[in-house]
Design a protein around this motif. Structure first.
Motif, PDB file in Angstrom:
ATOM      1  N   HIS A 170       5.779   9.574   3.937  1.00  0.00           N
ATOM      2  CA  HIS A 170       5.251   9.182   2.632  1.00  0.00           C
ATOM      3  C   HIS A 170       5.805   7.818   2.241  1.00  0.00           C
ATOM      4  O   HIS A 170       6.897   7.430   2.669  1.00  0.00           O
ATOM      5  N   ARG A 171       5.045   7.092   1.449  1.00  0.00           N
ATOM      6  CA  ARG A 171       5.420   5.733   1.050  1.00  0.00           C
ATOM      7  C   ARG A 171       6.633   5.772   0.119  1.00  0.00           C
ATOM      8  O   ARG A 171       6.690   6.577  -0.807  1.00  0.00           O
ATOM      9  N   GLU A 196       1.769   3.747   8.298  1.00  0.00           N
ATOM     10  CA  GLU A 196       0.463   3.301   7.818  1.00  0.00           C
ATOM     11  C   GLU A 196      -0.132   2.234   8.743  1.00  0.00           C
ATOM     12  O   GLU A 196      -1.326   2.265   9.066  1.00  0.00           O
ATOM     13  N   SER A 226      10.440   8.298   5.268  1.00  0.00           N
ATOM     14  CA  SER A 226       9.534   7.189   4.941  1.00  0.00           C
ATOM     15  C   SER A 226       8.350   7.121   5.901  1.00  0.00           C
ATOM     16  O   SER A 226       7.349   6.471   5.610  1.00  0.00           O
ATOM     17  N   TYR A 252       8.996   4.402  -2.772  1.00  0.00           N
ATOM     18  CA  TYR A 252       8.953   3.607  -3.995  1.00  0.00           C
ATOM     19  C   TYR A 252      10.337   3.620  -4.629  1.00  0.00           C
ATOM     20  O   TYR A 252      11.152   4.502  -4.363  1.00  0.00           O
ATOM     21  N   ARG A 265       8.690  -0.093   5.593  1.00  0.00           N
ATOM     22  CA  ARG A 265       8.046   0.902   4.736  1.00  0.00           C
ATOM     23  C   ARG A 265       6.699   1.349   5.288  1.00  0.00           C
ATOM     24  O   ARG A 265       6.304   2.513   5.129  1.00  0.00           O
ATOM     25  N   ASP A 266       5.991   0.421   5.960  1.00  0.00           N
ATOM     26  CA  ASP A 266       4.600   0.674   6.341  1.00  0.00           C
ATOM     27  C   ASP A 266       4.416   0.981   7.821  1.00  0.00           C
ATOM     28  O   ASP A 266       3.279   0.901   8.322  1.00  0.00           O
TER      29      ASP A 266
END
Length: 308
Positions: free
Chosen positions: A269-270, A179, A266, A272, A175-176
């Motif tokens: 954007h994160r 980031e 993904s 959820y 997911r990250d």
């Protein structure tokens, strides 16, 4: 603080830091639920100290990471030994460690993961990646299993608990990816990047985006394998703990599944999962807990016995 106040602070922490875990934890029996919150409180505080975050948000550089890790180790050791530290998350750990007999080695193993980050470590191979995931999440899975009543000597069941931690962390890493790259971190194995022709120093290169998406999906597939293994271990837990674990596995597993379905979105954007999907997993997990029929061996999976 007395135990009751620590539980209140721990509940606030899990509700701020992880809505998914907070929702699943409510399925535990009261004593187990409180102990899970106390353990989470300490884990979350250590993670935030290591990354300069507030409940997992707003990563910032730490001026002296080695000193931070040393202080973390010292306070954890004091709390594990039954001393009051005056620092609520560490005192919370002391309470749950004393009540459940959590081995200090598992706490040390978790902190070792933060120490890897502190020195800018990057995994060379898939084995390195899984070892890192053990330190920052698999060891937590083992501690959580002990909170649920699993014996510290039941290595087979602790391996399954570790698998759930590995699944969660692999989903987190998937997911990250973007980031982390922006913060100068990369948890994708160097061997994977080399195979995909991706520069380790510029993994977000638009020209290699398709290759990167394939690696992210590979992480998600790996997470799915460990989630499936963890479900077998859940079958041996008391009913309410089994229900909570299966709900958490489904809720968090959906992160990896949503990433795969996003076809690369993904990275922009994160990802959820919705409140509705979380609630549906609580219902679905109830049925799974009642049937309690998961079967799968661990052949070919990484094991915590390989951790160094």
């Amino acid at each position: 603080m007395n135990r009751a106040n620590l539980v209140i602070h721990a509940r606030t922490s899990i509700e701020r830091g992880s809505k998914s875990f907070a929702r699943a934890s409510k399925l535990f029996a009261r004593q187990t639920r409180e102990r899970a919150w106390l353990l989470y409180f300490w884990c979350r505080a250590c993670d935030d100290l290591a990354d300069g975050q507030d409940h997992g948000h707003g990563m910032s550089a730490i001026a002296n990471p080695e000193k931070t890790i040393a202080a973390m180790r010292m306070m954890t050791a004091r709390a594990h030994g039954g001393e009051q530290t005056g620092n609520p998350p560490f005192d919370a750990f002391g309470v749950v460690a004393q009540e459940c007999g959590i081995p200090k080695k598992l706490a040390d193993d978790m902190i070792d993961g933060f120490a890897l980050d502190a020195r800018g470590w990057r995994p060379e191979s898939e084995d390195d990646l899984l070892q890192y995931c053990y330190h920052v999440a698999g060891a937590v899975g083992c501690m959580m299993a002990i909170v649920m009543g699993v014996s510290a000597r039941d290595h087979e069941l602790l391996d399954r608990a570790c698998d759930l931690g590995l699944a969660f962390q692999l989903a987190n890493i998937a997911r990250d990816v973007a980031e982390d790259a922006q913060a100068g971190r990369c948890y994708l194995p160097q061997s994977w990047l080399a195979e995909a022709g991706i520069d380790p120093q510029y993994i977000l290169d638009p020209d290699r985006r398709e290759a990167l998406v394939m690696l992210v999906n590979r992480l998600c597939d790996l997470a799915g394998e460990y989630e499936a293994s963890a479900r077998v271990g859940a079958a041996k837990l008391p009913f309410r703990s089994r229900w909570a674990v299966l709900a958490a596995a489904g809720i968090y597993g959906d992160i990896a599944r949503e990433i795969t379905k996003s076809d690369g979105a993904s990275l922009d954007h994160r990802v959820y999962t919705s409140k509705g999907k979380k609630l549906s997993w609580i219902v679905k997990a109830l049925g799974q807990a009642v049937i309690n029929s998961a079967r799968r061996d661990r052949h070919g999976l990484w094991t915590r016995a390989r951790a160094v």
